[in-house]
Structures are given as structure tokens and as C-alpha cells.
Design an enzyme around this catalytic site. Structure first.
Site, mmCIF file in Angstrom:
data_model
loop_
_atom_site.group_PDB
_atom_site.id
_atom_site.type_symbol
_atom_site.label_atom_id
_atom_site.label_comp_id
_atom_site.label_asym_id
_atom_site.label_seq_id
_atom_site.Cartn_x
_atom_site.Cartn_y
_atom_site.Cartn_z
ATOM 1 N N HIS A 61 0.802 -1.226 0.000
ATOM 2 C CA HIS A 61 0.000 0.000 0.000
ATOM 3 C C HIS A 61 0.838 1.281 0.000
ATOM 4 O O HIS A 61 0.272 2.373 -0.027
ATOM 5 C CB HIS A 61 -0.908 0.013 1.235
ATOM 6 N N HIS A 76 1.658 6.905 -0.820
ATOM 7 C CA HIS A 76 0.775 6.072 -0.006
ATOM 8 C C HIS A 76 -0.498 5.843 -0.806
ATOM 9 O O HIS A 76 -1.189 6.794 -1.159
ATOM 10 C CB HIS A 76 0.464 6.775 1.328
#
Length: 154
Positions: A61, A76
Site C-alpha cells: 500500500h 501512499h
């Protein structure tokens, strides 16, 4: 004074101010300033390296690319996506890889993240930078394409 580092948009979408990211760490710029992108929702999206450098941290992620001692960029992919444990993300690189800006690092589906109740918003952070070191090259609220210049970091 060295040339400013141009940081590219890792995904296509709408540019958002960090203050608009619904997460206190990113919204408060606690890890550094930058911009966020509310990504397009058209299936699988490839997230690219925003700068040339070495992948020093890689999770499904999120990833960090370090260009030099002063410049590391964090991408992110969505908020609270660590809770997914990597489900729905495909890695195309590994820690220690040397990448060029534009190389695909991770692919994912922002619509699936959103359908699971999480924000797919993508903060792009100049780690440990000061806000005044960044020059935004796009307007908040504008559409940006993956690979387009997002901000300069001096």
C-alpha cells in the site's frame, strides 16, 4: 545550490491539498509536505515511481523512493490500506531496486479500496522536507495525469 528535484504524479486523478487528506498524519504534514491525488476509478491503476532513485521501503500500500541524502518521496496508496494486508495490490518491484521516475512500482484498484470503505486518496510526501522547499506545479482541484510534474523540491 543543486537543481530542484521534480516529483511526478504517481497516479492520474484530481490534485488535493494535504490539508484535505482525511488522515491526521498526512493532513497535518507530520511526515512532510506534499500533495495528494484523488485517483481515477477506472479499474486497475499502475502507481509509478515519482522520482529517480532506490526503493528503500516497499509495502503493498505504500513505497518510498530515495534520490539522495536529502530527498525521499513517499507514495501512499489510499488511507488505512495497511489494514488490507496487501490484498488487491500487485508489486512490480522490490526493496533495493533502482527505479527511474515513471517506472511501475505497484498496481491496485482504487474503486475496490473505496468499495471496502476506505479512502483511495494518495498522499505524495516529500519526507522530512519543509513546506517552503516545495513549489507546486499543478493547481489543487486540477486533473493530473500519471507521470506529470506535481511539484519541485529544492
Amino acid at each position: 545550490m543543486s537543481e530542484p528535484l521534480t516529483v511526478l504524479a504517481p497516479v492520474s486523478g484530481v490534485v488535493r491539498a494535504m490539508a484535505d487528506v482525511p488522515d491526521p498524519v498526512f493532513g497535518g504534514e507530520l511526515v512532510g509536505p506534499g500533495l495528494a491525488i484523488d485517483p481515477v476509478r477506472d479499474g486497475v491503476v499502475e502507481a509509478i515511481a515519482p522520482i529517480d532513485g532506490t526503493i528503500v521501503k516497499l509495502h503493498a500500500h505504500a513505497f518510498v523512493v530515495t534520490a539522495d541524502e536529502q530527498h525521499s518521496a513517499l507514495v501512499h496508496l489510499g488511507l488505512d490500506t495497511v489494514q488490507l494486508g496487501g490484498a488487491g495490490f500487485t508489486l512490480h518491484a522490490k526493496e533495493g531496486d533502482v527505479v527511474k521516475a515513471g517506472d511501475v512500482v505497484v498496481s491496485w484498484n482504487p474503486a475496490e479500496v473505496e468499495a471496502g470503505g476506505r479512502s483511495p486518496m494518495c498522499p505524495v510526501v516529500a519526507l522530512d522536507a519543509k513546506r517552503e522547499q516545495l513549489t507546486e506545479l499543478v493547481t489543487v482541484g486540477a486533473d493530473v495525469r500519471s507521470g506529470a510534474a506535481l511539484f519541485e523540491w529544492s
